[in-house]
Design an enzyme around this catalytic site. Structure first.
Site, mmCIF file in Angstrom:
data_model
loop_
_atom_site.group_PDB
_atom_site.id
_atom_site.type_symbol
_atom_site.label_atom_id
_atom_site.label_comp_id
_atom_site.label_asym_id
_atom_site.label_seq_id
_atom_site.Cartn_x
_atom_site.Cartn_y
_atom_site.Cartn_z
ATOM 1 C CB ILE A 1 -0.945 -0.007 1.222
ATOM 2 C CG1 ILE A 1 -1.889 -1.199 1.162
ATOM 3 C CG2 ILE A 1 -1.735 1.284 1.285
ATOM 4 C CD1 ILE A 1 -2.780 -1.322 2.374
ATOM 5 N N GLY B 1 9.229 1.823 7.633
ATOM 6 C CA GLY B 1 8.783 0.528 7.156
ATOM 7 C C GLY B 1 7.796 0.651 6.025
ATOM 8 C CB VAL C 1 1.611 0.221 5.038
ATOM 9 C CG1 VAL C 1 0.211 -0.198 5.448
ATOM 10 C CG2 VAL C 1 2.228 1.107 6.109
ATOM 11 C CE LYS D 1 3.983 2.209 10.404
ATOM 12 N NZ LYS D 1 3.535 3.343 11.233
ATOM 13 C CE1 TYR E 1 -10.391 2.468 10.019
ATOM 14 C CE2 TYR E 1 -8.053 1.995 10.208
ATOM 15 C CZ TYR E 1 -9.288 2.149 10.799
ATOM 16 O OH TYR E 1 -9.441 1.987 12.148
ATOM 17 C CG ASP F 1 5.456 12.004 11.998
ATOM 18 O OD1 ASP F 1 5.551 13.082 11.367
ATOM 19 O OD2 ASP F 1 5.724 10.904 11.501
ATOM 20 C CG ASP G 1 3.295 6.654 11.677
ATOM 21 O OD1 ASP G 1 3.986 6.081 12.537
ATOM 22 O OD2 ASP G 1 3.778 7.185 10.667
#
Length: 1038
Positions: free
Chosen positions: A209, A215, A217, A230, A282, A333, A351
């Site tokens: 994705i 990393g 996803v 993830k 999602y 973040d 995240d």
């Protein structure tokens, strides 16, 4: 003797020893010569004859021995004392021929003293040491006992203290659960939390994705359920641990926080360790991706922004609940890539790799030391100014990190609403852009953002379409600016921002029929009020429809006046009002109906409206008939039409002294007008808001107030309306209404808000009757936008519409046909021949009713519609001036052929006796030379008087005026200058429709001049009627 040698040597003991020697010398059988030295020269009872000071000897008595005492220190031996020793005890102790030290030196002076005794003459001159070496651990019994006791006490104290420390630590952990002050992982409940029992062997990674700094996803499948996985590399293990621990914090589940399923680690095929976070999937992806592909309306945009704010507010909230405790958490973040969009249009925050748990001034983040840097983390584009400057407030870490999140939230707001279609009416929505993308591009550096945000203090630009004066847009911009404020302490909290977003959605709900953006000259308050009565008749007639937001430019030209109209309501009902409906915009409605019956300004004729309105109220309120009469050129060109002859008991003509100037206009102070001109739209908006909530709506169906405009007395009627036939030579008839059906007019209180009409006052006769406007006939009303009235100079002459109203009775909660008949005419004719005796008692009763109380007084403190102008749109003056010229000619010449004078100069004059019976005294004006002149329209809405004769009679002054004729402007809003209701004149209302000169008539003429066309409105048995004033006589009869 042995025991004495073992005892510590002390000076007093030596003295006692010498004493004993001396006392026992007598018992000795043999005298002994010994060496003698005594530095202390103590007198021990020894005779001087026995001591030889020359050679230092002494002759001892019998039975005594010799002794010596030396001090040995640092290798030196010093003689302390010598002499005779008389002892008590075993004589074998001193049986040595030489002085030999056989016992261990005593502890006196650290064992430096040596003592010996002998039994020969002068044996004590020298001494010899002959004793065993001292024991290395000699302990006396008392000292050994004290040492053991100290050791035992110390061990017991340490043991008790250790037990107490252990108990306190255990109790602290039991009470606080998983809380701990510090930067290390210490959460017992968190550590004991069980992972979901899921078999990761069934986890399948289907497609990639996205990929980030820490990393990648993937979209995956776990037990046939779509999930998002993830994947962290070994180098990013700390971020994996931190994010996993944040998700596992108690009470972390929330609708606007991404749902965490499981976290685990595994070995890859090549033997490398990787870490997996499995979360809910999602489909819409990140907010950044969603906004780049979709636009949204106002409600959807507010939903996106509100859901993000709601999730952040929950993160920032410290939440103890029972045995569980959720600390405040800072995201650190936050950006549009870390926000995911659900299928229902709401957002979730994800995240948490850089997140921190906040506990007051300390932070909780596993794997970091106490001095770990908390700045310079996150996405560079969304870094707050204090982070870019390295000036985060470390003394209050909790507040500082929350403020950093709020700055990023403000940028997300900007991104969301830049894709809102309702904020760009009539134009295309701009393509999606991240914050500062226009300024720094797609890959900004840390230095670029430092210069742009910290030094230059720039923020993303608001588009031109957002500059409209709308409550919704304005609130949105203020919220965004309060979130990204340069001063971190001035930023909103997440909870406050959540409330503001909820209010923005409520604003839209209240304004569904209009766009959030409105025209520049309209205010948000006008939007709110227009919604309450949006049923408007369609625009009819040759003139445009002017809304409440219209304003008029100041102009002194005749036909070059500019009327600007920008309507804040774009949609109007296409269904006209019918009988039984209440039109709240009565002034506007009347003007539209009148325009519909006027084909053009050049061919204006008198017409009579047959449409009526009815009002249903819950209380007994007076009912008045209302109709509209437009301008009539002349009786021989057209005639007055009337229908539905009123059902009356006995019509009776009424004769009253015609007066003018019972009302006095408070002139505007130029300083006040200048102050109004300087007011900003912000103050106007606040003023409208305060006005709306300061009192009840005077136009509501439950209000008992009857509001009358100052130029057109228009009131609403209940029931069927009838009209009498009015023709040349027919008088205005007032029907007899039974007194039982008459109800007093409601009392209008003077509410503490801005008045909406002109006050009432009577001018002193000694004062100047008129206000001078100057040569150019300028009004003292200046141009004021949006909420402040404007008035232009009006030079063109035009007969104004006269509305004649009469009160009837309105029943409770149902409609009743009024018995009041209303007849209206403009410059109409009143025939002669009415009986004066009938006039006398009828008028007397009407005047008495007027003095009953305050409830019978009409209040003009407000108008029927605060949105509509006080004056109707003026007709073009070209044809009207010609009509008035003919009217003036007919006023100046006598009647011909029995024709009724159009100005009622000779129509049924009443006797002086009849006038006195009503308490009204008239003074006839002295005849003067008549000078024909052209009538002109008044320059302003001025109702001041010229001469006051008594409490009930006022003569109307007249003076000549020169100037060009031109089309006037109309007043669209009231002036904000506060007016005061000074005094009522209960006898009459006089509202002049004839213009008065702008200059004061001070030529010293004795002639009392009159207005050529005036209207007197008075109360008669609960009703109202109008008539016109005569130039020569100053009165007329109805």
């Amino acid at each position: 003797m042995t025991s004495s040698l073992h005892r510590p040597f002390r000076v007093p003991w030596l003295l006692w020893a010498v004493l004993l020697v001396s006392t026992t010398a007598a018992s000795q059988n043999q005298e002994r010569l010994c060496a003698f030295k005594d530095p202390y020269q103590q007198d021990l009872g020894i005779g001087e004859s026995r001591i030889s000071h020359e050679n230092g000897t002494i002759l001892c008595s019998k039975g005594s021995t010799c002794y010596g005492l030396w001090e040995k220190s640092k290798g030196d031996i010093n003689l302390v004392k010598q002499g005779c020793w008389s002892h008590i005890g075993d004589p074998q102790e001193c049986h040595y021929e030489e002085c030999v030290v056989t016992t261990t030196p005593p502890s006196i002076q650290n064992g430096t003293y040596r003592f010996c005794c002998c039994s020969t003459d002068l044996c004590n001159v020298n001494f010899t040491e002959n004793f065993p070496p001292p024991d290395t651990t000699p302990l006396s019994p008392p000292h050994s006992f004290n040492r053991d006791e100290t050791i035992i006490i110390a061990l017991a104290s340490v043991s008790v203290l250790a037990v107490l420390i252990v108990a306190l630590c255990f109790g602290y952990r039991m009470l606080t659960g998983d809380r701990k002050q510090g930067l290390h992982s210490m959460n017992m409940m968190e550590a004991a939390a069980a992972e979901p029992s899921l078999d990761l062997d069934n986890l399948k990674l289907l497609e990639l994705i996205g990929r980030g700094r820490y990393g990648a996803v993937y979209k995956g499948s776990l037990d046939e359920r779509p999930v998002a996985v993830k994947v962290f590399s070994f180098a990013n293990r700390q971020n994996f641990i931190n994010e996993k621990n944040i998700y596992r914090v108690p009470l972390m589940e929330h609708d606007n926080i991404a749902r965490f399923i499981v976290g685990d680690e595994r070995l890859t095929a090549d033997g490398r360790m990787e870490y997996l976070l499995v979360m809910e999937y999602y489909p819409n992806g990140s907010l950044c991706k969603y906004l780049s592909l979709h636009t949204s309306d106002w409600v959807s945009s507010c939903r996106l922004a509100h859901s993000v704010t709601r999730g952040l507010a929950y993160l920032h909230t410290e939440l103890p609940r029972g045995d569980h405790y959720k600390p405040a958490i800072s995201h650190r973040d936050l950006n549009s890539r870390n926000v995911l969009v659900k299928n229902d249009g709401a957002c979730v925050i994800s995240d948490f790799g850089l997140s921190m748990r906040l506990t007051g001034n300390r932070l909780v983040r596993p794997g970091e030391e106490d001095n770990a840097a908390i700045s310079e983390v996150g996405t560079i584009r969304y870094m707050a100014p204090e982070v870019l400057e390295g000036a985060v407030n470390l003394r209050d870490c909790e507040s500082a990190l929350k403020q950093v999140d709020m700055y990023a939230l403000g940028l997300i707001y900007w991104e969301v609403f830049m894709r809102c279609t309702d904020l760009f009416p009539g134009e295309s929505v701009p393509d999606y852009q991240m914050a500062f993308q226009t300024e720094v591009g797609n890959h900004p550096t840390f230095e670029d953002m430092q210069v742009l945000v910290s030094r230059e203090k720039q923020r993303p630009k608001f588009p031109e379409a957002w500059k409209e004066n709308s409550l919704a847009v304005r609130s949105l911009k203020e919220t965004i600016e309060d979130c990204w404020d340069q001063d971190a302490e001035a930023r909103l909290t997440a909870q406050c921002a959540e409330e503001r977003m909820a209010e923005l959605m409520m604003i839209w709900e209240r304004n569904k029929s209009v766009s959030p953006t409105v025209n520049p000259m309209s205010t948000a308050m006008q939007n709110e009020r227009n919604l309450s009565h949006n049923r408007r008749v369609p625009k009819i007639g040759p003139y445009p429809d002017y809304s409440s937001s219209s304003y008029i430019e100041d102009s002194i030209h005749h036909t070059d006046s500019i009327v600007k109209n920008i309507s804040s309501e774009h949609s109007m009902s296409s269904t006209p009002l019918t009988i039984g409906e209440k039109n709240r915009n009565s002034i506007n409605y009347e003007r539209q109906q009148a325009q519909a019956r006027i084909p053009s300004p050049e061919t204006s004729v008198t017409s009579l409206s047959t449409n009526t309105t009815t009002t249903n109220t819950t209380g007994l309120t007076p009912s008045t008939g209302m109709t509209t009469i437009s301008e009539m050129p002349y009786p021989d060109e057209t005639h007055l039409h009337a229908t539905n002859v009123a059902q009356s008991i006995g019509p009776t003509p009424v004769c009253l002294q015609l007066t003018e100037e019972d009302l006095e206009t408070n002139k505007l102070d130029p300083k006040e007008v200048d102050k109004n001109l300087k007011e900003s739209s912000d103050e106007n908006l606040m003023e409208h808001s305060l006005k709306q909530f300061s009192g009840p709506d005077p136009l509501s169906s439950t209000s008992s107030s009857l509001l009358y405009p100052l130029i057109k007395l228009a009131v609403e009627v209940t029931g069927q309306q009838d009209f009498t036939q009015a023709a040349n030579g027919q008088a205005c008839l007032i029907p007899d209404v039974p007194p039982a059906q008459i109800y007093p007019l409601p009392k209008q209180q003077n509410l503490p808000k801005r008045p909406t009409s002109l006050p009432l006052n009577t001018k002193n006769s000694t004062k100047e009757p008129r206000l001078k406007f100057g040569n150019k006939h300028k009004s003292n009303l200046k141009q004021v936008e949006t909420g402040v009235a404007k008035m232009n100079t009006i030079n063109a002459a035009e007969p104004h519409v006269v509305t004649v109203t009469m009160n009837g009775v309105a029943g409770r909660s149902h409609n009743v046909n009024s018995h009041a008949a209303t007849t209206q005419y403009a410059n109409g004719a009143v025939p002669a021949g009415q009986a004066a005796n009938i006039v006398a008692h009828r008028s007397q009763e009407m005047l008495q009713n007027q003095f009953i109380g305050e409830d019978t007084r009409l209040n003009i403190n407000s108008s029927p519609d605060e949105h509509e102008p006080l004056l109707r749109r003026e007709q073009q003056a070209g044809h009207d001036e010609g009509v008035l010229d003919r009217l003036v000619d007919r006023r100046e010449r006598p009647l011909e052929g029995g024709r009724t004078n159009s100005n009622n100069n000779n129509s049924n004059p009443c006797s002086e006796q009849d006038i006195l019976t009503q308490g009204v005294t008239s003074t006839a004006a002295d005849p003067g030379p008549s000078k024909p002149r052209r009538a002109q329209r008044p320059n302003s809405l001025d109702l001041s008087a010229t001469n006051i004769l008594d409490g009930s009679s006022i003569q109307i002054g007249e003076s000549t005026q020169d100037g060009k004729s031109g089309s006037g402007e109309k007043i669209k809003r009231r002036v904000k200058t506060p007016y005061s209701l000074k005094r009522w004149r209960p006898s009459t209302w006089v509202i002049s429709t004839e213009p008065l000169d702008c200059e004061v008539n001070n030529n010293g003429s004795d002639r009392a001049v009159h207005s050529k066309s005036s209207t007197a409105v008075y109360l008669a048995e609960g009703g109202t009627a109008t008539t016109t004033v005569s130039k020569d006589i100053g009165m007329n009869c109805l």
